[in-house]
Design a protein around this motif. Structure first.
Motif, PDB file in Angstrom:
ATOM      1  N   ARG A 292      -0.077 105.584  57.614  1.00 40.52           N
ATOM      2  CA  ARG A 292       0.265 105.358  59.029  1.00 40.52           C
ATOM      3  C   ARG A 292      -0.939 105.646  59.918  1.00 40.52           C
ATOM      4  NH1 ARG A 292       5.256 107.824  57.619  1.00 40.52           N
ATOM      5  NH2 ARG A 292       4.656 109.812  58.566  1.00 40.52           N
ATOM      6  N   ILE A 295      -3.458 102.775  59.636  1.00 45.98           N
ATOM      7  CA  ILE A 295      -3.069 101.630  60.466  1.00 45.98           C
ATOM      8  C   ILE A 295      -3.483 101.878  61.913  1.00 45.98           C
ATOM      9  CG2 ILE A 295      -1.095 100.347  61.383  1.00 45.98           C
ATOM     10  CD1 ILE A 295       0.277 100.867  58.639  1.00 45.98           C
ATOM     11  N   ARG A 296      -3.274 103.095  62.371  1.00 46.73           N
ATOM     12  CA  ARG A 296      -3.677 103.443  63.736  1.00 46.73           C
ATOM     13  C   ARG A 296      -5.198 103.313  63.896  1.00 46.73           C
ATOM     14  NH1 ARG A 296      -2.109 105.190  69.102  1.00 46.73           N
ATOM     15  NH2 ARG A 296      -4.023 106.061  69.944  1.00 46.73           N
ATOM     16  N   SER A 299      -6.506  99.796  64.465  1.00 49.95           N
ATOM     17  CA  SER A 299      -6.358  99.266  65.822  1.00 49.95           C
ATOM     18  C   SER A 299      -7.209 100.014  66.829  1.00 49.95           C
ATOM     19  CB  SER A 299      -4.887  99.344  66.254  1.00 49.95           C
ATOM     20  OG  SER A 299      -4.115  98.388  65.584  1.00 49.95           O
ATOM     21  N   LEU A 310      -6.881  95.611  60.225  1.00 51.35           N
ATOM     22  CA  LEU A 310      -5.450  95.890  60.399  1.00 51.35           C
ATOM     23  C   LEU A 310      -4.646  95.292  59.256  1.00 51.35           C
ATOM     24  CD1 LEU A 310      -3.166  97.064  62.053  1.00 51.35           C
ATOM     25  CD2 LEU A 310      -3.170  94.990  63.460  1.00 51.35           C
ATOM     26  N   ARG A 311      -4.974  94.069  58.860  1.00 50.20           N
ATOM     27  CA  ARG A 311      -4.283  93.445  57.739  1.00 50.20           C
ATOM     28  C   ARG A 311      -4.518  94.225  56.450  1.00 50.20           C
ATOM     29  NH1 ARG A 311       0.097  91.270  57.473  1.00 50.20           N
ATOM     30  NH2 ARG A 311       0.329  92.781  55.798  1.00 50.20           N
ATOM     31  N   ALA A 313      -5.021  97.447  56.220  1.00 47.36           N
ATOM     32  CA  ALA A 313      -4.215  98.664  56.284  1.00 47.36           C
ATOM     33  C   ALA A 313      -2.739  98.367  56.005  1.00 47.36           C
ATOM     34  CB  ALA A 313      -4.378  99.334  57.649  1.00 47.36           C
ATOM     35  N   LEU A 314      -2.238  97.270  56.553  1.00 47.17           N
ATOM     36  CA  LEU A 314      -0.845  96.906  56.313  1.00 47.17           C
ATOM     37  C   LEU A 314      -0.617  96.528  54.851  1.00 47.17           C
ATOM     38  CD1 LEU A 314      -0.217  94.831  59.552  1.00 47.17           C
ATOM     39  CD2 LEU A 314       0.795  97.043  58.989  1.00 47.17           C
ATOM     40  N   ALA A 317      -0.420  99.670  52.860  1.00 51.15           N
ATOM     41  CA  ALA A 317       0.887 100.314  53.017  1.00 51.15           C
ATOM     42  C   ALA A 317       1.929  99.638  52.133  1.00 51.15           C
ATOM     43  CB  ALA A 317       1.321 100.264  54.483  1.00 51.15           C
ATOM     44  N   CYS A 335      -8.759 100.984  51.261  1.00 54.03           N
ATOM     45  CA  CYS A 335      -8.596 100.789  52.706  1.00 54.03           C
ATOM     46  C   CYS A 335      -9.466 101.762  53.489  1.00 54.03           C
ATOM     47  CB  CYS A 335      -7.125 100.962  53.082  1.00 54.03           C
ATOM     48  SG  CYS A 335      -6.794 100.754  54.843  1.00 54.03           S
TER      49      CYS A 335
END
Length: 449
Positions: A292, A295-296, A299, A310-311, A313-314, A317, A335
């Motif tokens: 989490r 992801i932060r 951004s 961002l992709r 990191a997602l 996850a 990542c």
């Protein structure tokens, strides 16, 4: 599948329902009454939802959502006792449609005998859609009361149809004060050694709000250190070894370490970032928490300088959710390295904060008439949407000179791209667009130039 509980009169006074003498300490101390339950005052306090359900004598289907060891199974068992209901337990990890059919058959027999049935499904999120759907007609008909327990967000893991027929109750991790009381109760039950205050704090931090982990770990300690009148922190470390997490979740060390990881990524040092990442995983931090934060970071610190971050990191996850530990941790490490070496920009983050600050101090301005929606004839008659220029019909798909801010508000240049990564080209594009709009906004040169 587990059959209904014994009548209370057949249970030894010191033993919880279904707990044998040889059972783990946590099972032996399982609460037998609602007042014995530790924590969850927001659900079990006077006038709170589950307390009202118990006192009303009318059980309802529900999803109990919360971390491990906070009393989900206990509450389901207590509800069966309170309503003199047959208690049928299904593990979604081991069970399947066959177990559901058996539960339906037993519920039908109980119904003929004039008795209620509670079907408890542990780890309900492990059941697939078809398995979850198998409960629907029986919950709908009232054949049994359905209670599902999950550690995952039911909004994503439980079918909407089943979710609409059940109330979601969120259980919280057991707080430290309750853990202290529970630990003392366990010590008295075992007649085990006391702990020094630092050792007690360390053990409670390791349990991380999980009452079952706390009691079972203390039972292991008491067995390993039998005959010792007192356990200090050094004994705790020697006895538990790698089991003992080095993090006080919520304490300074935890937040200092995540801060070090974040700053290493922001500072573009992949080696240091990997070090702090491994420190956290080795210390027992939930990898989901780390992802989490990744992801932060994607951004906040990379943004449009490299939108792929961002992709990445997602994807990390999602991959971790599929693989779990330890296999999924490699994806998180990948990542971490990518985010650390990616070009950095906080331009979107800064623009977002600037826009928030402006809106907070500004008056609430009306939407200009030409930008308003006009779905009805009346709204068109009132002038909504009048004069709006459809951008796709304009050269370069830009309505030159058009205003999109509220009337009377000076145009704002919240977003100022930096000259790094993809934002070099984005900055050129933004400058070009602002010149076409012709409202005087400038795209500031990057401070690094």
């Amino acid at each position: 599948m587990q059959e209904s509980l014994l009548p209370e009169s057949e249970l030894p006074s010191t033993v919880a329902p279904s707990a044998a003498v040889s059972a783990p300490l946590a099972e032996r101390l399982r609460p037998r009454t609602l007042d014995d339950v530790v924590g969850q005052d927001h659900l079990l306090g006077e006038g709170q939802p589950l307390r009202v359900a118990f006192e009303s004598g009318q059980p309802h289907s529900m999803i109990l959502w919360g971390p491990p060891g906070v009393g989900k199974t206990t509450l389901a068992r207590l509800m069966a006792l309170a309503f003199d209901a047959q208690f049928l337990s299904i593990s979604a990890v081991l069970g399947g449609v066959k177990d559901i059919r058996e539960a339906v058959e037993q519920a039908l027999l109980a119904q003929k005998a004039g008795r209620r049935t509670i079907v408890f499904v542990d780890e309900v999120h492990r059941f697939n859609k078809a398995q979850q759907d198998a409960f629907l007609p029986h919950v709908e008909s009232g054949l049994f009361t359905f209670i599902g327990a999950t550690t995952e967000n039911p909004s994503f893991e439980v079918n909407a149809a089943l979710l609409s027929r059940a109330t979601v109750h969120v259980l919280r991790a057991v707080d430290d004060a309750a853990m202290v009381a529970l630990l003392e109760k366990g010590r008295m039950a075992l007649q085990g050694p006391e702990l020094t205050q630092p050792a007690q704090a360390r053990l409670i931090a390791y349990a991380d709000g999980d009452a079952r982990r706390l009691l079972n770990t203390y039972e292991t300690l008491a067995g390993l250190l039998k005959g010792r009148p007192l356990i200090d922190e050094a004994m705790l470390e020697r006895s538990l070894g790698e089991q003992l997490r080095r993090y006080d979740k919520g304490g300074d060390q935890f937040y200092d370490t995540i801060s070090a990881l974040h700053k290493s990524v922001r500072g573009s040092d992949p080696d240091a970032a990997l070090y702090w990442f491994v420190r956290m995983v080795d210390g027992g931090v939930d990898p989901r928490y780390i992802v989490r934060r990744l992801i932060r970071m994607a951004s906040e610190d990379i943004g449009l300088a490299d939108p792929r971050a961002l992709r990445m990191a997602l994807d990390a996850a999602e991959t971790y959710e599929r693989l779990g530990s330890p296999e999924g941790e490699l994806t998180l490490a990948q990542c971490v390295v990518y985010l650390a070496v990616a070009p950095k920009s906080n331009a979107v983050y800064a623009a977002y904060k600037a826009a928030k600050a402006w809106v907070k101090q500004d008056v609430t301005r009306p939407v200009p008439m030409h930008l308003r929606n006009a779905p009805t004839k009346l709204m068109k008659t009132l002038g909504h949407g009048e004069g709006y220029r459809y951008a796709h019909d304009e050269p370069d798909a830009v309505a030159r000179g058009e205003r999109y801010f509220p009337d009377g508000m000076p145009p704002q240049g919240f977003y100022q791209p930096v000259a790094r990564g993809l934002e070099i080209k984005i900055g050129e594009r933004v400058a070009h667009l602002r010149s076409l709009l012709g409202d005087g906004r400038a795209t500031a040169p990057d401070a690094d130039e």
